[in-house]
Design an enzyme around this catalytic site. Structure first.
Site, PDB file in Angstrom:
ATOM      1  N   THR A 126       1.254   5.415  -7.533  1.00  0.00           N
ATOM      2  CA  THR A 126       2.174   4.622  -8.351  1.00  0.00           C
ATOM      3  C   THR A 126       1.420   3.418  -8.907  1.00  0.00           C
ATOM      4  OG1 THR A 126       3.936   5.258  -6.822  1.00  0.00           O
ATOM      5  CG2 THR A 126       4.436   3.504  -8.373  1.00  0.00           C
ATOM      6  N   GLU A 186       0.818  -1.212   0.000  1.00  0.00           N
ATOM      7  CA  GLU A 186       0.000   0.000   0.000  1.00  0.00           C
ATOM      8  C   GLU A 186       0.853   1.264   0.000  1.00  0.00           C
ATOM      9  OE1 GLU A 186      -2.991   0.436  -0.690  1.00  0.00           O
ATOM     10  OE2 GLU A 186      -3.653  -1.643  -0.676  1.00  0.00           O
ATOM     11  N   GLY A 219      10.379   6.843  -6.584  1.00  0.00           N
ATOM     12  CA  GLY A 219       9.833   8.185  -6.385  1.00  0.00           C
ATOM     13  C   GLY A 219       9.153   8.373  -5.036  1.00  0.00           C
ATOM     14  N   TYR A 220       8.819   9.620  -4.745  1.00  0.00           N
ATOM     15  CA  TYR A 220       8.185   9.981  -3.455  1.00  0.00           C
ATOM     16  C   TYR A 220       8.891   9.247  -2.307  1.00  0.00           C
ATOM     17  CZ  TYR A 220       4.372  12.402  -5.830  1.00  0.00           C
ATOM     18  OH  TYR A 220       3.623  13.270  -6.582  1.00  0.00           O
ATOM     19  N   ASP A 260      -9.724   5.507  -2.843  1.00  0.00           N
ATOM     20  CA  ASP A 260      -8.589   6.032  -3.599  1.00  0.00           C
ATOM     21  C   ASP A 260      -9.119   6.657  -4.891  1.00  0.00           C
ATOM     22  OD1 ASP A 260      -9.369   3.769  -4.982  1.00  0.00           O
ATOM     23  OD2 ASP A 260      -7.351   3.417  -5.748  1.00  0.00           O
ATOM     24  N   TYR A 291      -6.969   6.942   3.282  1.00  0.00           N
ATOM     25  CA  TYR A 291      -7.069   5.821   2.345  1.00  0.00           C
ATOM     26  C   TYR A 291      -6.262   4.614   2.816  1.00  0.00           C
ATOM     27  CZ  TYR A 291      -5.802   2.510  -1.081  1.00  0.00           C
ATOM     28  OH  TYR A 291      -5.556   1.307  -1.669  1.00  0.00           O
ATOM     29  N   CYS A 322     -25.059   1.627 -14.043  1.00  0.00           N
ATOM     30  CA  CYS A 322     -24.241   2.845 -13.983  1.00  0.00           C
ATOM     31  C   CYS A 322     -25.016   4.067 -14.490  1.00  0.00           C
ATOM     32  CB  CYS A 322     -22.974   2.657 -14.810  1.00  0.00           C
ATOM     33  SG  CYS A 322     -21.874   4.097 -14.769  1.00  0.00           S
TER      34      CYS A 322
END
Length: 366
Positions: free
Chosen positions: A51, A45, A89-90, A143, A125, A210
């Site tokens: 990502t 997670e 990243g991050y 999310d 989240y 939907c």
DNA sequence: AACTCGTGGGG
DNA sequence: TCCCCAAGAGT
């Protein structure tokens, strides 16, 4: 909120997910039991924040081989942790994950959602996702996929994140009915593979129900987010080499690329004004490139300077033995210069007299 | 409440 | 090339 009951509306997701679900390395076989390895769920997670799945898979596999338990991760040093995260990243996620592992190793797993949310790097989240997927708690995890799926299904106008509280209340009974782990992953899987920004309604198990599809408005729901213009900059990326050593910035504790080693940089305009012979500069450089970050665009001009002897480096700069460079965690930009240095045949033209340029850089760096 | 934080993929 | 987006969180 005049929405149809969630357990009925979302019922088709359970058999659909059983048919088409991807075989991901962190995904349990039995979706009705607590996950056999909550740590694997936590790792996945954190890696999956902003990502894509395909990017995460190889990092996840290497990570669990390298740090198989919270205890193993808790004992790892920061360079080792960042090296395993290099390129993903991050990077503060890696530090959050280690800090969370320290907590779990010392005190065990939290017993409720509020406890999970107090672990570093776990927001609304991620805490709910770990609670549902690892522990089968009926915690609604919303999310980007879930917001898009539910906004279309329920025809929510405007930014669906504004309705987060309503959506959690609405979704909770469906988690109880269909299984927290199963339904949580099914919603996100649908958003990632079918109800994508450009939807494939023909393959959707919820197409008949939907509301956005019935109104032919899937293209405008949810509305696209607003984005700030990236800031532009131009830098020289400087590899100074002397006596078999290279000059690097030690990792910073905050800001862009915090936690990673970096080549020294000089703002392009600064070097141009200080170099006695500006015309020499391009002759020492490789062709540059544009480095893209979320909020920045950086014109990078890589520069390789060989010195006869090392000089006293400024605060925060370290001379690193060239052989040790590959063990340090670098961002994509700095890996690119490292790769240039190591690639035969990529040597830039030598300047007739680079001494002035070297003096200028040494003045700026040390 | 904007802003920041990386990198890669797809239209 | 450009824009959007990605199993977001912290400040």
């Amino acid at each position: 909120m005049p929405w149809p009951a969630a357990p009925d509306l979302l019922a088709p997701l359970a058999p659909w997910f059983g048919r088409v679900r991807r075989d991901l390395p962190w995904r349990a076989t039995d979706l009705d039991a607590p996950h056999p390895d909550p740590y694997a769920v936590l790792v996945s997670e954190l890696m999956l924040q902003q990502t894509q799945v395909a990017t995460v898979v190889p990092y996840f596999n290497r990570w669990l081989a390298r740090f198989p338990t919270p205890q193993a991760l808790a004992e790892a040093d920061e360079d080792t942790v960042h090296k395993a995260w290099e390129g993903l990243g991050y990077y503060r996620r890696a530090r959050f994950l280690k800090a969370a592992a320290v907590s779990v190793a010392a005190e065990g797993w939290p017993g409720d959602l509020e406890g999970l949310a107090q672990l570093p790097g776990l927001g609304p989240y991620t805490a709910a996702a770990v609670g549902a997927i690892a522990f089968q708690w009926p915690a609604p995890a919303l999310d980007g996929n879930a917001f898009r799926v539910l906004a279309r299904l329920l025809l929510i106008e405007g930014d669906p994140k504004i309705r987060a509280a309503d959506l959690r209340t609405w979704l909770a009974p469906a988690l109880e009915a269909h299984g927290p782990s199963r339904l949580t992953q099914a919603i996100m899987e649908l958003g990632a593979t079918v109800c994508a920004p450009t939807p494939a309604c023909g393959a959707c198990p919820l197409a008949d129900a939907c509301a956005a599809r019935q109104a032919e408005r899937t293209g405008e729901i949810p509305p696209a987010g607003k984005r700030a213009k990236p800031k532009e900059s131009a830098i020289w990326l400087v590899a100074m080499e002397a006596e078999g050593y290279l000059l690097l910035h030690a990792p910073a504790t905050s800001g862009l690329l915090a936690g990673l080693w970096r080549w020294p940089t000089i703002e392009a305009s600064e070097l141009a004004s200080q170099t006695p012979a500006p015309g020499l500069v391009p002759m020492l450089a490789w062709p540059g490139w544009t480095q893209v970050y979320t909020h920045r665009r950086e014109a990078v001009s890589p520069l390789h300077l060989r010195l006869g002897t090392r000089f006293q480096a400024a605060e925060g700069l370290r001379w690193i033995p060239a052989a040790d460079l590959s063990a340090l965690p670098l961002g994509q930009r700095d890996q690119r210069l490292r790769d240039l240095l190591a690639t035969p045949g990529q040597t830039p033209l030598e300047a007739p007299d680079p001494a002035a340029l070297i003096r200028a850089c040494a003045t700026l760096l040390g």
